[in-house]
Design a protein around this motif. Structure first.
Motif, PDB file in Angstrom:
ATOM      1  N   ASN A   4      -2.534 -13.680  -6.782  1.00 26.29           N
ATOM      2  CA  ASN A   4      -3.030 -14.647  -5.809  1.00 26.29           C
ATOM      3  C   ASN A   4      -2.186 -14.606  -4.536  1.00 26.29           C
ATOM      4  O   ASN A   4      -2.709 -14.603  -3.414  1.00 26.29           O
ATOM      5  CB  ASN A   4      -3.015 -16.046  -6.413  1.00 26.29           C
ATOM      6  CG  ASN A   4      -3.523 -17.102  -5.441  1.00 26.29           C
ATOM      7  OD1 ASN A   4      -4.695 -17.137  -5.096  1.00 26.29           O
ATOM      8  ND2 ASN A   4      -2.627 -17.963  -4.995  1.00 26.29           N
ATOM      9  N   ARG A  32      -3.300 -13.440  -0.688  1.00 25.07           N
ATOM     10  CA  ARG A  32      -3.146 -14.362   0.443  1.00 25.07           C
ATOM     11  C   ARG A  32      -2.259 -13.765   1.541  1.00 25.07           C
ATOM     12  O   ARG A  32      -2.355 -14.159   2.707  1.00 25.07           O
ATOM     13  CB  ARG A  32      -2.586 -15.699  -0.040  1.00 25.07           C
ATOM     14  CG  ARG A  32      -3.584 -16.493  -0.871  1.00 25.07           C
ATOM     15  CD  ARG A  32      -3.073 -17.847  -1.272  1.00 25.07           C
ATOM     16  NE  ARG A  32      -4.047 -18.567  -2.065  1.00 25.07           N
ATOM     17  CZ  ARG A  32      -5.062 -19.274  -1.561  1.00 25.07           C
ATOM     18  NH1 ARG A  32      -5.197 -19.362  -0.240  1.00 25.07           N
ATOM     19  NH2 ARG A  32      -5.918 -19.892  -2.332  1.00 25.07           N
ATOM     20  N   PHE A  54     -10.484 -16.796  -3.771  1.00 27.19           N
ATOM     21  CA  PHE A  54      -9.286 -16.157  -4.308  1.00 27.19           C
ATOM     22  C   PHE A  54      -9.275 -16.084  -5.837  1.00 27.19           C
ATOM     23  O   PHE A  54      -8.846 -15.071  -6.396  1.00 27.19           O
ATOM     24  CB  PHE A  54      -8.037 -16.870  -3.786  1.00 27.19           C
ATOM     25  CG  PHE A  54      -7.716 -16.548  -2.361  1.00 27.19           C
ATOM     26  CD1 PHE A  54      -7.122 -15.339  -2.025  1.00 27.19           C
ATOM     27  CD2 PHE A  54      -8.023 -17.440  -1.348  1.00 27.19           C
ATOM     28  CE1 PHE A  54      -6.828 -15.030  -0.702  1.00 27.19           C
ATOM     29  CE2 PHE A  54      -7.739 -17.143  -0.026  1.00 27.19           C
ATOM     30  CZ  PHE A  54      -7.141 -15.931   0.300  1.00 27.19           C
TER      31      PHE A  54
END
Length: 429
Positions: A333, A337, A350
């Motif tokens: 994750n 990002r 996501f």
């Protein structure tokens, strides 16, 4: 919003620095140095600025006195404070002033100042005058030596940038960083600070990243030794390896990193001996001698831990043999990002990307993210989109999923299975 970049001060930036100085005068962080002193140091000493859309949004100005470096002025626009500009500015100013052979970088701040931008970037408060200083990681006498061995000082924020991978970070923090950074505390508990550690795992899982993060966390110079550059022939490589380490051990502190160490540490077998056996023998001696030096840490990394000579994995050579595996959900994750533009992040799924990228290395995910961005940029160029247009990037979850569809996993199921077997058989935590 355009990204911010750091560069050296230009004469045309003086008006912007003056504006920042006057803005600081009306805040709690009133400048200690006068405007005349700040402008003089901009021209005659050292200054760096942060720029967004050709506008200066922050500046750091420094001057040197003997072995002491002083931050004469630091100013930042309010809307740039949340983007970690201060850390990048201080690092840039430190690099600009490092050749002067400074021992510390210091700041004087008036009472009532907000100090978090300084204390979060390596400065320590010394006394009630609110005098802060930041220790230079390399002293003047070591600058030339560090350059000779190809070492460098890494940014201070690399440890925080390794998101996720909590188990691995906790192991490194407890086993490596804490005993080396707090030797008195370690001694209280009878813990001997480590001297050498082996990282192993499939290719692309971030072993080099972790080694650099440890150096950044310790604020020690990072020196990478490349086996392929050591010289020609077994005799030449062994001698070059010995010479390199004889220089390195003269440094007061350093994290020394050897990647793909199996190139010079493979199993010795056969008669006559293999061409690299002399190098392997020399490295074994070097590791034993290296362990007698304080303030140095040797980190070796390998993709093929079972190919290493058994002597390397015995107790007494490497304090720990630590596995670095594929990124977990939290780490994936964070990686996504890092590469998805902030302007579209709120519209990207996501959790879907995390699920679909299971089994991929950080390098695999970076490739997929960059490919999606590159494909979107190509579409925009073909559609006639120009840099001056303010429209958000046309990039969505489907683009990243399409890029994932053509991304080959670096680590196969068989390699992952072998890695888990190696953890059981060879890891030493």
């Amino acid at each position: 919003m355009a990204r911010i970049h750091i560069r050296e001060f230009h004469d045309d930036d003086l008006d912007a620095v003056v504006r920042l100085w006057w803005e600081a005068r009306t805040s709690a962080e009133q400048p200690v140095y006068s405007l005349a002193e700040v402008t003089a140091s901009c021209r005659e000493d050292h200054a760096v600025v942060a720029v967004r859309d050709d506008q200066v949004v922050a500046a750091a100005v420094g001057r040197a006195a003997h072995a002491q470096g002083w931050v004469v002025f630091f100013g930042i626009d309010e809307d740039a404070r949340s983007e970690n500009v201060s850390g990048a500015l201080f690092d840039a100013l430190e690099r600009r002033m490092a050749p002067l052979g400074l021992s510390t970088l210091s700041v004087l701040m008036p009472e009532g100042s907000r100090l978090e931008l300084l204390t979060s970037n390596g400065f320590d408060t010394r006394h009630s005058l609110r005098y802060l200083e930041r220790q230079m990681p390399v002293q003047r006498r070591e600058l030339d030596l560090l350059k000779e061995v190809g070492g460098r000082v890494l940014p201070r924020h690399l440890w925080g940038n390794v998101a996720g991978m909590r188990h691995e970070k906790q192991l490194l923090e407890e086993r490596l960083v804490a005993p080396l950074a707090q030797p008195d505390l370690a001694d209280r508990y009878g813990v001997v600070p480590p001297r050498a550690v082996m990282l192993f795992g499939p290719p692309g899982t971030g072993k080099t990243t972790f080694a650099k993060a440890v150096a950044s966390r310790l604020d020690w110079p990072f020196v990478e030794v490349f086996p392929s550059r050591l010289g020609d022939g077994a005799t030449g490589m062994a001698a070059a390896l010995r010479e390199t380490f004889e220089q390195i051990v003269q440094l007061e502190h350093a994290v020394v990193f050897i990647d793909e160490v199996e190139e010079i540490a493979s199993q010795r077998r056969g008669d006559p001996p293999s061409p690299t056996q002399g190098v392997t023998n020399e490295l074994l001696k070097i590791v034993a001698e290296f362990r007698d030096r304080e303030g140095l840490l040797l980190v070796c990394a390998t993709n093929f831990v079972r190919a290493l000579d058994a002597a390397f994995l015995r107790h007494g050579r490497f304090d720990y043999v630590l596995p670095i595996g594929l990124p977990d959900d939290e780490a994936r994750n964070a990686i996504w990002r890092r590469y998805v533009p902030a302007e579209i992040a709120q519209d990207v799924d996501f959790p879907r990307l995390v699920a679909e990228s299971a089994g991929l290395t950080p390098a695999d995910i970076e490739y997929a993210a960059r490919r999606a961005s590159q494909d979107a940029l190509a579409r925009a160029l073909r559609a006639g989109v120009r840099q001056s247009d303010d429209a958000a990037a046309e990039l969505e979850t489907a683009d990243y999923l399409a890029a994932l569809g053509v991304t080959r996993a670096t680590v196969s199921a068989e390699e992952q299975s072998a890695f888990l077997e190696d953890i059981e058989a060879l890891a030493r935590l």
